[in-house]
Scaffold this active site. Sequence first.
Site, PDB file in Angstrom:
ATOM      1  N   PRO A 104       0.818  -1.212   0.000  1.00 46.95           N
ATOM      2  CA  PRO A 104       0.000   0.000   0.000  1.00 46.95           C
ATOM      3  C   PRO A 104       0.850   1.259   0.000  1.00 46.95           C
ATOM      4  O   PRO A 104       1.751   1.399   0.816  1.00 46.95           O
ATOM      5  CB  PRO A 104      -0.786  -0.113   1.309  1.00 46.95           C
ATOM      6  CG  PRO A 104       0.068  -0.955   2.199  1.00 46.95           C
ATOM      7  CD  PRO A 104       0.847  -1.876   1.313  1.00 46.95           C
ATOM      8  N   TRP A 127       8.671  -2.152   4.246  1.00 48.58           N
ATOM      9  CA  TRP A 127       7.621  -3.136   4.066  1.00 48.58           C
ATOM     10  C   TRP A 127       8.144  -4.573   3.992  1.00 48.58           C
ATOM     11  O   TRP A 127       7.591  -5.478   4.609  1.00 48.58           O
ATOM     12  CB  TRP A 127       6.830  -2.789   2.805  1.00 48.58           C
ATOM     13  CG  TRP A 127       5.559  -3.539   2.665  1.00 48.58           C
ATOM     14  CD1 TRP A 127       4.581  -3.681   3.605  1.00 48.58           C
ATOM     15  CD2 TRP A 127       5.125  -4.271   1.517  1.00 48.58           C
ATOM     16  NE1 TRP A 127       3.556  -4.449   3.106  1.00 48.58           N
ATOM     17  CE2 TRP A 127       3.857  -4.821   1.819  1.00 48.58           C
ATOM     18  CE3 TRP A 127       5.665  -4.505   0.254  1.00 48.58           C
ATOM     19  CZ2 TRP A 127       3.139  -5.592   0.910  1.00 48.58           C
ATOM     20  CZ3 TRP A 127       4.942  -5.257  -0.657  1.00 48.58           C
ATOM     21  CH2 TRP A 127       3.694  -5.794  -0.319  1.00 48.58           C
TER      22      TRP A 127
END
Length: 1053
Positions: A57, A579
């Site tokens: 995201p 991430w």
Amino acid sequence: MSPDDRPYPDVPAQPSFPEIERGVLERWKSQGTFAESVDRRPPGARGRNEFVFYDGPPFANGLPHYGHLLTGYVKDIVPRYQTMRGRRVERRFGWDCHGLPAEMEAERELGVSGRRAITEYGIDRFNEHCRTSVMKYTGEWQRYVERQARWVRFDNDYKTMDLSYMESVMWAFKELWKKGLVYEDHRVKTYSWAAETPVSNFETRIDDAYRERQDPAITVRFRLVPRSGDDGPLEVLAWTTTPWTLPSNLALAVGPEIEYAVFVEDGVRFVLGAAAAAKYEGELAGAERVGTLSGSELVGRSYEPLFPYFSGHERAFRILGAEFVDTEEGTGVVHMAPGFGEDDQRVCRENGIELVCPVDEKGNFTEEVADFVGQNVLAANKPIIRRLKDDGKLVRHETYVHNYPHCWRTDEPLIFKALESWYVKVTDFRDRMVEHNRGINWIPGHVRDGQFGKWLEGARDWSISRNRFWGSPIPVWKSDDPAYPRIDVYGSLDELERDFGVRPTDLHRPGIDELTRPNPDDPTGKSTMRRVPDVLDCWFESGAMPFAQVHYPFENKEWFDDHFPADFIVEYIAQTRGWFYTLMVLSTALFDRPAFQNAICHGVVLDNEGKKLSKRLRNYPDPDEVFDTRGSDALRWFLCSSNILRGGDLQIDREGKAIAESVRLVIIPIWNAYHFFCLYANPDGAEARVRTDQTAVLDRYVLAKTRQLVEQVTDAMNAYDVPRACGLVRSFLDALNNWYIRRSRDRAWRKEKDPDKQDFYDTLYTVLEVLCRVAAPLLPLITDEVYTGLTGRESVHLQDWPDAGELPDDPGLVAAMDRVREVCSTALSLREEHRLRVRLPLASLTVAGADTQSLLAFADLIRDEVNVKSVEASEDLDTFGSFQLVVNARAVGPRLGASMKTVMTASKSGDWRSLEDGRVAVAEAVLEPTEFSLRLLPKEGLEGLAVQSLPSNDVVVGLDVRTTPELEQEGLARDLVRQIQAQRRDQDLDVSDRVRLWINGPQDVLDAAAQWTDYICKQVLAVELSFEPIPGDWESSVSDVSGSETRVAVRKI
RNA sequence: CCUACGGUAGCUCAGUCCGGUAGAGUGCCCGUCUGAUACGCGGGUGGCCGGAGGUUCAAAUCCUCCCCGUAGGACCA
């Protein structure tokens, strides 16, 4: 035949590619092509036919830039490829909604700055603003993503601020808690007393946050508690630039290996680092050095506190040993205030000293430091120094200029201060992460054991709480009375409802903070369970994405089990700390599995000076402009064919010239091949089909070459090596356009229908059909336009990946033909060298070398290409060249050792001879046949013959450079044809128009024209040739090929 | 200061793992428009492989040190 009957589109020669792209995008949209491409592929039992892709995201507020575009292209290429391979690839967009950037944006928009201001403004109103402002740019994102032809679903996107997402995050926290992998602790962090908030590392890197500041630097004396064996009072000197931390001093640290000097003055002994003594010449002027101590001799000794505030503190006021101490600055003795220094805290903890932190949120001293209570710590520096001076503790007072972090919001200096924070005990399962990482396929490969592997090995516990407002709440409730301690951790809405009697519909603050209840462990009933105020680091949420996006484990339990880990993810290299890392932490802690199996780490897009792209400097071309002028496929190709996908950096020039280059190198060539096909097939009314049984050698060559393309691109794509796939497509295009089509064109010119012409159409059609499929992931827009135009079928992205097995396998032919291309290149280079234009026919070309007979099969091709009357092969190497000995040094080196040097020089100078038995003698040595090879060099000084060897050095090409009057004449005839054709073109004649022709010029040209009249007329479709003076009103052109002026004129009849 | 990655032709990069006589594309220069493509085609030019040492018969490649770039991290008592 009317245009409507034409089987193929009327293809413009020079189209606007951006316009074509917009048309394709429209078509996809109206036909639902993306959804179709997913739906047609069955998921298989328990998702076994699915290729699982996780979309990391992005922060929703802020516009996409080249980095996002690049990642987006890769996020599109791999799933498109896998779809064509038959896999079902769901692609779901995600939004990272929480976190500091979102809050900063809201603060800016609301004109509310700082924690206190937000609280006064109202957390509810503030968060409500974040909720809408964070989605402000989603429309722009969607527009970019669609324009870049990236297929991803926005209609079922996930948001980290959704209730279901947040409940899964809450579940994850509780799971970690149950496993004992979450704990609360005090840690020293940068803190802005002015904004009353901790400041993250990220914020301290904002421009100008670090800048020079002048601070006091003082040296103070600590008197040691006397011990038997001391020769009188003993003091150690310590140095600090934060006098305000001295009231909180709990220990001193020395380096055990460091040498300390002992001085005496007036019966008092001073200790400081021997290496630091020179700095204190002035202060030590009256002192005498009397000895040396090692740091370890000081360790363990107690001293008298400078201030009384914490004098009873357990295990405090001792000298500790610490490795980090040095004598570069200060005295080699470090004052330790564990509440205000990271090292201090660590060392004190190791020695069982609890920290003290007598400074409140505003940066003022608390009542614990009675003398300075209520004073800002920085302002208190002065009175503290005065007090020390009055007490006779101050040895030196100076100033010190250093780089110091400042609060980007208030401009005030930050302080280091111990704060409560929640941690994931990453160190507990670090080894499992390292193990999981071993099985991950990283692109580039070095990331596994390099950047990511090293980071995992050195992983420290992860601080996951943020003293902020807009985020997932830490789901922990604590008793507000330390006398009756209790901690409750919640992992679901059900659990909240059970204990608080209401089921929240929103987990954000402040609603969640209002859930309170009496402490069940408190018999007095007076204490209350209250939520700890912090929210979670938004990286915790992005790491939770694999399961939180589907509301696991509350829903989709089975789905998750079947879709974890991901087959593929891609992000930029720095996400090894972001991430990639948080995915690994949570997947290991919760499921003891890796979260992904293949990961591409791409590099960074920089400007052409190697600087970061910056909105302010506008040092890069505007993406919208690139889309409008060059097109998305060109940008995709520019980015994805570069080694930025192998972890390197990519420089982009301000004008986007390199992007234009991609149009020229790849998109136009594909278009040209397509255009050529339609241009001829249409007037012929020819309908081509996919076939592979053609017999013409060029047809078989290009089909076999296409097979190799399919095989090699498949390999590259399976290895996630997109740049290699791009390179393969590019070199194939050269062979297709500049060899196959160019050498086959005349087959399309024939008037009548014949099988050979049909073979040519079928071959070109087949090759283009396969090429479009192979290049579809790399150039999804342009290939779809060509594919649908060519085949009349539905989108290329609904087709299967080509099967190499359906194309003929003939590597021998491909190699032979590629060798023919080399022979032609070499021959053309000889022509160039001797200034013999290609239109001038030459008598012969000879290829000499081993196994050149086989080249004669292609004699016609070579004859046409280099314009010679005959092509011959010869085994007679001595006429054309001589051999040079090439020693296989790798094989011989170890055997010969030191004499290699003489062998090498002898072989280079030609000082060697062949032996009867196939060996060669060189210098002092004899080489076995496996230890050398012979390189063919062209012979020099041959009469009438130009020679040159192929790059492979095993064949010599000899070109007869002697001309004859006949050859000259034919050359002139061809010059005339060229000139006439140019004239036809200037008059915009159609290729089938017939003309009358006039030629005026010198005698040799007229002779040539007379001799070659039939040839000329046939070539230029002339029905009549006249040598009369050209009528005055005719257009004519002049050239000087023959050395004097030649004038030609044509007129359509 | 630490870590990772990189420094090879004017530019962008292969080649380095496993030492053996330096490659591609682009640019530049020259030539070239005969019925798809001059946004084309052909040819040529261009490099003491960041520097210094070392190992070796032999180093772009292995080792050591240094310099420069990019990214990340640490420190700033």
